[in-house]
Design a protein around this motif. Structure first.
Motif, PDB file in Angstrom:
ATOM      1  N   PRO A  27      32.836  -2.869   2.987  1.00  0.00           N
ATOM      2  CA  PRO A  27      33.225  -2.131   4.424  1.00  0.00           C
ATOM      3  C   PRO A  27      33.733  -2.472   5.890  1.00  0.00           C
ATOM      4  CG  PRO A  27      30.687  -1.740   3.301  1.00  0.00           C
ATOM      5  CD  PRO A  27      31.141  -3.436   3.096  1.00  0.00           C
ATOM      6  N   GLU A  28      33.907  -3.879   5.365  1.00  0.00           N
ATOM      7  CA  GLU A  28      34.113  -4.273   6.856  1.00  0.00           C
ATOM      8  C   GLU A  28      34.390  -6.092   6.674  1.00  0.00           C
ATOM      9  OE1 GLU A  28      31.845  -5.087  10.410  1.00  0.00           O
ATOM     10  OE2 GLU A  28      33.070  -3.537  10.139  1.00  0.00           O
ATOM     11  N   HIS A  29      35.601  -6.508   6.495  1.00  0.00           N
ATOM     12  CA  HIS A  29      35.813  -7.965   6.633  1.00  0.00           C
ATOM     13  C   HIS A  29      35.212  -8.447   7.519  1.00  0.00           C
ATOM     14  CE1 HIS A  29      39.226  -7.904   3.885  1.00  0.00           C
ATOM     15  NE2 HIS A  29      40.045  -7.382   5.465  1.00  0.00           N
ATOM     16  N   PRO A  30      34.032  -9.778   6.800  1.00  0.00           N
ATOM     17  CA  PRO A  30      32.993 -10.594   7.359  1.00  0.00           C
ATOM     18  C   PRO A  30      33.759 -11.521   8.215  1.00  0.00           C
ATOM     19  CG  PRO A  30      33.076 -10.862   5.324  1.00  0.00           C
ATOM     20  CD  PRO A  30      34.075  -9.801   5.285  1.00  0.00           C
ATOM     21  N   PRO A  31      32.957 -12.346   9.329  1.00  0.00           N
ATOM     22  CA  PRO A  31      33.778 -13.120  10.002  1.00  0.00           C
ATOM     23  C   PRO A  31      34.776 -13.602   8.685  1.00  0.00           C
ATOM     24  CG  PRO A  31      31.819 -12.785  10.672  1.00  0.00           C
ATOM     25  CD  PRO A  31      31.808 -11.990   9.304  1.00  0.00           C
ATOM     26  N   GLU A  32      35.160 -14.803  10.286  1.00  0.00           N
ATOM     27  CA  GLU A  32      36.980 -15.801   9.563  1.00  0.00           C
ATOM     28  C   GLU A  32      35.957 -16.848   8.393  1.00  0.00           C
ATOM     29  OE1 GLU A  32      40.049 -16.851  11.231  1.00  0.00           O
ATOM     30  OE2 GLU A  32      40.638 -15.065  11.718  1.00  0.00           O
ATOM     31  N   ASP A  33      34.481 -17.297   9.758  1.00  0.00           N
ATOM     32  CA  ASP A  33      34.262 -18.601   9.084  1.00  0.00           C
ATOM     33  C   ASP A  33      33.025 -18.659   7.655  1.00  0.00           C
ATOM     34  OD1 ASP A  33      32.620 -17.036  10.279  1.00  0.00           O
ATOM     35  OD2 ASP A  33      31.366 -18.861  11.432  1.00  0.00           O
ATOM     36  N   VAL A  34      32.794 -16.654   7.794  1.00  0.00           N
ATOM     37  CA  VAL A  34      32.298 -16.778   6.350  1.00  0.00           C
ATOM     38  C   VAL A  34      33.111 -16.232   5.137  1.00  0.00           C
ATOM     39  CG1 VAL A  34      30.234 -14.414   5.423  1.00  0.00           C
ATOM     40  CG2 VAL A  34      30.149 -15.118   7.711  1.00  0.00           C
TER      41      VAL A  34
END
Length: 266
Positions: A27-34
């Protein structure tokens, strides 16, 4: 967190061929590190992360080592997944940091992606190329202005499958081709063939590469005086691309096959 995840063979319609890409739909992008961890664990040359955004899909691409500014085969893979989820639609739009990428599905189930056409400049071959590839007859050498990808042109008699790069020397090199390097030639079966290497992004050889064809399309279109080109990436997992060249855009068209679907638990 649970992520809907796919493995897709891009620019091929069979197992064991084409470029394997990860696709994560959320539904939305995970955090960049994830996203970086997921891409590293999936281990494909690129993983596309897509999330809905105002009647379009926001897309980002990660190699096992870093985020990428553009990726053709993972976009094709994401398109295959999204068309499978919505079988009644034949077009969609991706948004990314560089703009928009319209995508069209054709009656033969191939998918065409509308990419910016990259211009190029000629650049002199550097001595490091001999370290990378050994003796190789270089007839031309260009560099994409937008992508920064270097392309070595060799003569038609060269068997691209016999090229065995020294990836240790390549990854240690800091210079002209840090955004990836391709070797290409005219072909008696297709309009041209290529292979593409990018150990600087954690991918020794990318089996079938959409983004480098934004440069290859302009070069071979001008050289062969053709607007429609059949291309073949002659790797161990080969794939076919159909290129239609416009003034500043190129449609990169191919097929793709979902080979695995599941849930990723970061």
């Amino acid at each position: 967190m649970e992520l809907e995840t796919y493995i897709v063979n891009a620019f091929a319609d069979a197992p064991g061929r084409g470029n394997r890409a990860g696709v994560v739909v959320s539904p939305e992008h995970p955090p960049e590190d994830v996203m970086q961890i997921v891409a590293a664990d999936i281990g494909a040359s690129e993983t596309a992360f897509v999330a809905p955004e105002e009647r379009a899909w926001n897309i980002r691409w990660f190699s096992p080592l870093k985020e990428m500014s553009l990726c053709g085969h993972a976009t094709l893979a994401a398109s295959r997944v999204l068309f499978g989820k919505e079988p009644l639609i034949d077009s969609l739009v991706f948004r990314y940091a560089g703009g928009i990428l319209p995508v069209q599905r054709y009656p033969d189930d191939s998918i065409g992606m509308d990419f910016p056409l990259d211009d190029y400049m000629r650049c002199p071959p550097v001595a490091a190329f001999d370290d990378f590839f050994g003796p190789l007859r270089v007839t031309d050498c260009i560099c994409g202005r937008r992508t920064g990808k270097v392309i070595i042109v060799t003569d038609e008699g060269t068997d691209l499958r016999t090229i065995a790069p020294d990836f240790n020397r390549m990854v240690e090199y800091r210079g002209l081709c840090g955004s990836g390097i391709a070797v290409t030639k005219a072909s008696s079966v297709y309009d041209f063939e290529s292979r593409y290497f990018n150990p600087w992004a954690g991918v020794n050889e990318d089996p079938v590469t959409g983004s480098v064809h934004t440069v290859l399309a302009r070069y071979w279109s001008e050289r062969l005086e053709k607007k429609t080109l059949a291309a073949f990436q002659n790797s161990s997992r080969p794939g076919e691309l159909l290129l239609t060249v416009g003034d500043d855009r190129v449609e990169i068209r191919g097929k793709a096959r979902i080979v695995l679907q599941g849930t990723f638990f970061p």
